[in-house]
Write an enzyme that holds these catalytic residues in place. Structure first.
Site, PDB file in Angstrom:
ATOM      1  CG  ASP A  82       2.656   4.937  -9.050  1.00  0.00           C
ATOM      2  OD1 ASP A  82       1.917   4.374  -8.221  1.00  0.00           O
ATOM      3  OD2 ASP A  82       2.310   5.922  -9.718  1.00  0.00           O
ATOM      4  CG  HIS A 125      -1.542   4.970  -7.981  1.00  0.00           C
ATOM      5  ND1 HIS A 125      -0.434   5.631  -8.469  1.00  0.00           N
ATOM      6  CD2 HIS A 125      -2.497   5.919  -7.817  1.00  0.00           C
ATOM      7  CE1 HIS A 125      -0.712   6.925  -8.589  1.00  0.00           C
ATOM      8  NE2 HIS A 125      -1.958   7.128  -8.210  1.00  0.00           N
ATOM      9  CB  SER A 183      -2.239   9.770  -9.919  1.00  0.00           C
ATOM     10  OG  SER A 183      -1.657  10.044  -8.680  1.00  0.00           O
TER      11      SER A 183
END
Length: 772
Positions: free
Chosen positions: A138, A215, A548
């Site tokens: 990520d 994220h 996600s």
């Protein structure tokens, strides 16, 4: 017809690339690119001590080589001109080449919603995943968060070989017994910058594993965050935040960079490093955009994950956010776990109250000063017919029109929260964000910087009609905080990638859905909760939505199952989750589709919604070996050389081509030709392995799709100490005259094996395809 044509076109891509690379005549101004080369590792001359020496000496200048791959993939990536790449491709040891491409991220209460309970069940049996290492691919991590504390954790597993890579604002001291490893991969990005393809913006990024985007911190803590008391996002979703596997160890592989995506060459290097380091699970919330998937031999996520799975590492991937359109699911390789998104039973309601007294439901995470019931004039800039104004794009709003008013903006073309800033800049006091028809009624919460909420397509149309029919339209927004116990839940998120599988419809994708809407998890200090440069707020936790967010729920679930059952293969772990998944919501009704409000189908949710209360003890599992996957690749027409690009080792396909639908998958998809009149039959062979009570008897239960006949032989499976595996055959018969396909182009049923305690369920999909 469309599906088969798509497969044929994909199979020509590699040939096209080779012919492009071999175009004659390199001009002085020839533009360089980054290529990934698959090399036959067995061809290395003994004179070279390592493959790296061989590649640098025989194929490319050492300066041009970016990554050398030697674990899940054998070869290298390098920045070369097309003519140089064509020259390398002519070497007999080079099996294939493909261009480096940019990919995108698929952007508290959820563990309980999945059926996890303290001190009992899977959490207790697995010791909360304590000795399992989850590798997260990520944007990095913000390690100072409480979610990554190593308080009271035991020593790092001795088999762990990873490192804590230093860089900008990140040292080895940032790792601990929880965060056991951290690496960053930037060479592909940096090469793209040198070649004019946009590199890393070092004014907003850290050349280290530190997360400048948020994220990665969010997904890592979703999978394995420790207990964090008094957690919330500006008062929303208050409570105890925790990941699915709170004691699992984390290893972070930063392959994605703020505002610039993730490059294939770096992703493949991360797979190589993670497997070599010793991860047990890989979580990758990354994929192609627009619901388009490359064939497996051109897809580094498929290639890297095959190498990982072949070495016993479970890989969980996101299904993409291009729903509710059909055939929008991505990450389709059958060795991957492909995860779609569903809602949970928590919401953040914000109602629009119109001047005529109507109250329309919406959603918001706005935490500023409330409107306190004050009514404001309401305006829709889209009445002018200017598309940019209806979308509230930058500099599109006339301050004279919107000053002092609540503005309704259409969703699309720019970030949802950014539209609110455009409204504020033009003098507006609030915003109502209206879904278009493609988004339907699916809503996600946003931490807006002005009083704002999102409403569904139907509510948006009602508000616009009210404006058009009123001399003086007014409204206010009532922000109602956090509400628990929402029904129905789960619901398939409108954005979640949908089937059918665009590469091989014989394999149902997505595999299942997991919580992916309004998920609270840890956040970075580098940006505010909206991710906008102008948002200077700091928050320890943030609430995000996307597949996600669903993917790391399954990654954490896999860690728990791996800890409870160390001998289970990745395929067995996937099977346990799929065959025990729920197909009903908390009203005990079939799962709904958020975009339409109608019942959803296995094209939307795969086998169902993850249910960890049952997955620890599934009774039977559908296992798979490397040979099974090779047989599948042979069945879809790949040649030996193409398969070796994926598998690393030479293979031989049988003279008689296998059938792709006979891959021992926990779902069944029957494809019939639409041009064939009369009844047609297909027989599927499956093998189940008993992982429950040694002496057990299972009886079959069939729910045939409408207009379809399904027979199973044998109808009973008897297991004993000596008999742990048994085969059965499923024959699906359909008559084109009686087959009435629904809106999705298919009909659906199920097959279950039942022993009085376990229900081992597999979805059945029947559809028609047009011949080429």
């Amino acid at each position: 017809m469309a599906l088969l044509l798509c497969k044929a076109l994909f199979s020509l891509l590699l040939v096209f690339l080779v012919s492009t690379l071999q175009a004659s005549g390199a001009s002085p101004a020839e533009t360089g690119k980054t290529y990934i080369f698959r090399v036959d590792r067995f061809a290395k001359p003994s004179i070279f001590p390592t493959h790296s020496h061989w590649y640098a000496s025989e194929f490319a200048d050492p300066v041009s080589i970016l990554h050398v791959y030697d674990t899940v993939f054998h070869g290298f990536s390098a920045s070369l001109t097309p003519s140089q790449a064509a020259s390398v491709l002519e070497h007999p040891s080079v099996l294939a080449a493909f261009e480096d491409h940019r990919r995108q991220l698929h952007t508290t209460r959820s563990p309980q919603f999945l059926g996890l309970r303290n001190q009992r069940g899977l959490w207790s049996e697995s010791d909360y995943g304590s000795d399992v290492v989850i590798g997260v691919f990520d944007t990095g991590i913000w390690p100072e968060r409480r979610s990554f504390s190593d308080l009271n954790l035991g020593p790092v597993p001795r088999r762990w070989k990873g490192v804590c890579q230093s860089g900008d604002r990140f040292t080895s001291r940032n790792c601990n017994k929880k965060l056991v490893g951290a690496r960053f991969f930037s060479k592909g990005h940096e090469a793209a910058g040198r070649l004019g393809g946009g590199g890393i913006n070092k004014t907003v990024e850290f050349l280290s594993p530190r997360d400048a985007d948020g994220h990665g911190t969010h997904t890592a803590s979703t999978a394995a965050g420790r207990y964090s008391f008094r957690a919330s996002m500006a008062g929303y979703a208050p409570g105890i935040a925790k990941g699915v596997a709170p004691k699992a160890r984390l290893a972070v592989y930063k392959v994605c960079w703020k505002n610039s995506g993730c490059f294939d060459s770096d992703i493949l290097a991360a797979f190589d490093a993670a497997v070599n380091d010793g991860v047990d699970v890989i979580s990758i919330s990354i994929g192609g955009g627009d619901g388009i998937s490359s064939p497996y031999y051109l897809d580094p996520i498929a290639i890297g994950s095959y190498g990982a799975v072949s070495m016993g590492v479970f890989v969980s991937s996101s299904a993409g956010n291009d729903g509710p359109n059909g055939m929008s699911v991505t990450n389709l390789a059958p060795w991957l776990m492909t995860v779609g998104a569903g809602t949970i039973d928590r919401n953040f309601p914000a109602d629009v109250i119109l001047g005529d007294g109507r109250r329309l439901p919406g959603v918001s995470l706005y935490a500023g000063a409330p409107l306190k019931g004050k009514m404001y004039p309401l305006v829709y800039p889209g009445k002018s017919g200017v598309l940019a104004a209806s979308l509230c794009m930058e500099n599109s709003l006339d301050p004279k029109l919107v000053r002092g008013k609540i503005v309704i903006c259409d969703r699309g073309s720019s970030a949802r929260v950014a539209k609110g800033l455009v409204v504020r800049k033009a003098g507006g006091v609030g915003m109502i964000l209206a879904n278009g028809a493609s988004n339907g009624e699916g809503l996600v919460g946003d931490a807006h910087l002005i009083p704002a909420c999102a409403v569904g397509s139907d509510e948006g149309d009602l508000i616009k009609s009210y404006i058009a029919s009123s001399a003086v339209a007014t409204a206010t927004i009532d922000f109602r905080g956090t509400i628990l116990g929402i029904k129905p839940a789960p619901v398939v998120a409108s954005f979640s990638g949908r089937g059918p599988n665009g590469l091989n419809p014989e394999i149902l994708k997505p595999d299942l859905i997991a919580p992916g809407v309004n998920i609270l998890a840890a956040w970075t200090d580098a940006v505010g909760p909206t991710g906008l440069d102008s948002d200077t707020r700091k928050t320890e936790f943030n609430i995000l939505s996307g597949t996600s967010m669903a993917c790391p729920h399954v990654s954490g679930a896999a860690a728990l199952l791996k800890s409870a059952h160390p001998d289970w293969s990745p395929a067995a772990i996937r099977s346990a989750m799929m065959t025990t998944a729920s197909i009903t919501d908390n009203r005990f009704q079939p799962l709904d589709d958020e975009s339409s409000g109608k019942p959803s189908t296995p094209y939307d949710y795969g086998a169902g919604h993850l249910n960890l209360g049952l997955a620890m003890d599934p009774g039977l599992v559908y296992d798979l070996t490397n040979d099974d996957y090779v047989s599948f690749l042979c069945s879809i027409g790949y040649g030996a050389k193409t398969i070796q690009v994926i598998t690393r080792s030479p293979v031989n396909c049988p003279m008689k081509r296998p059938l792709p639908e006979n891959l021992n998958y926990p779902s069944i998809a029957a494809l019939f030709s639409s041009s064939r009149a009369g009844a047609s039959s297909k027989t599927f062979v499956r093998t189940v392995t008993n992982v429950g009570a040694i002496n057990s008897v299972y009886s079959v239960k069939v729910e045939p799709p409408k207009g379809v006949a399904v027979t199973v032989k044998p109808t009973k499976l008897v297991f004993s100490e000596r008999v742990r595996q048994l085969r059965y055959a499923v024959t699906v018969t359909a008559d084109s005259k009686n087959l009435v396909l629904g809106d999705s182009g298919a009909v659906f049923g199920a097959l279950s094996w039942v022993d009085g305690k376990h229900v081992v369920r597999s979805p059945i999909v029947v559809t028609q395809i047009d011949p080429l």
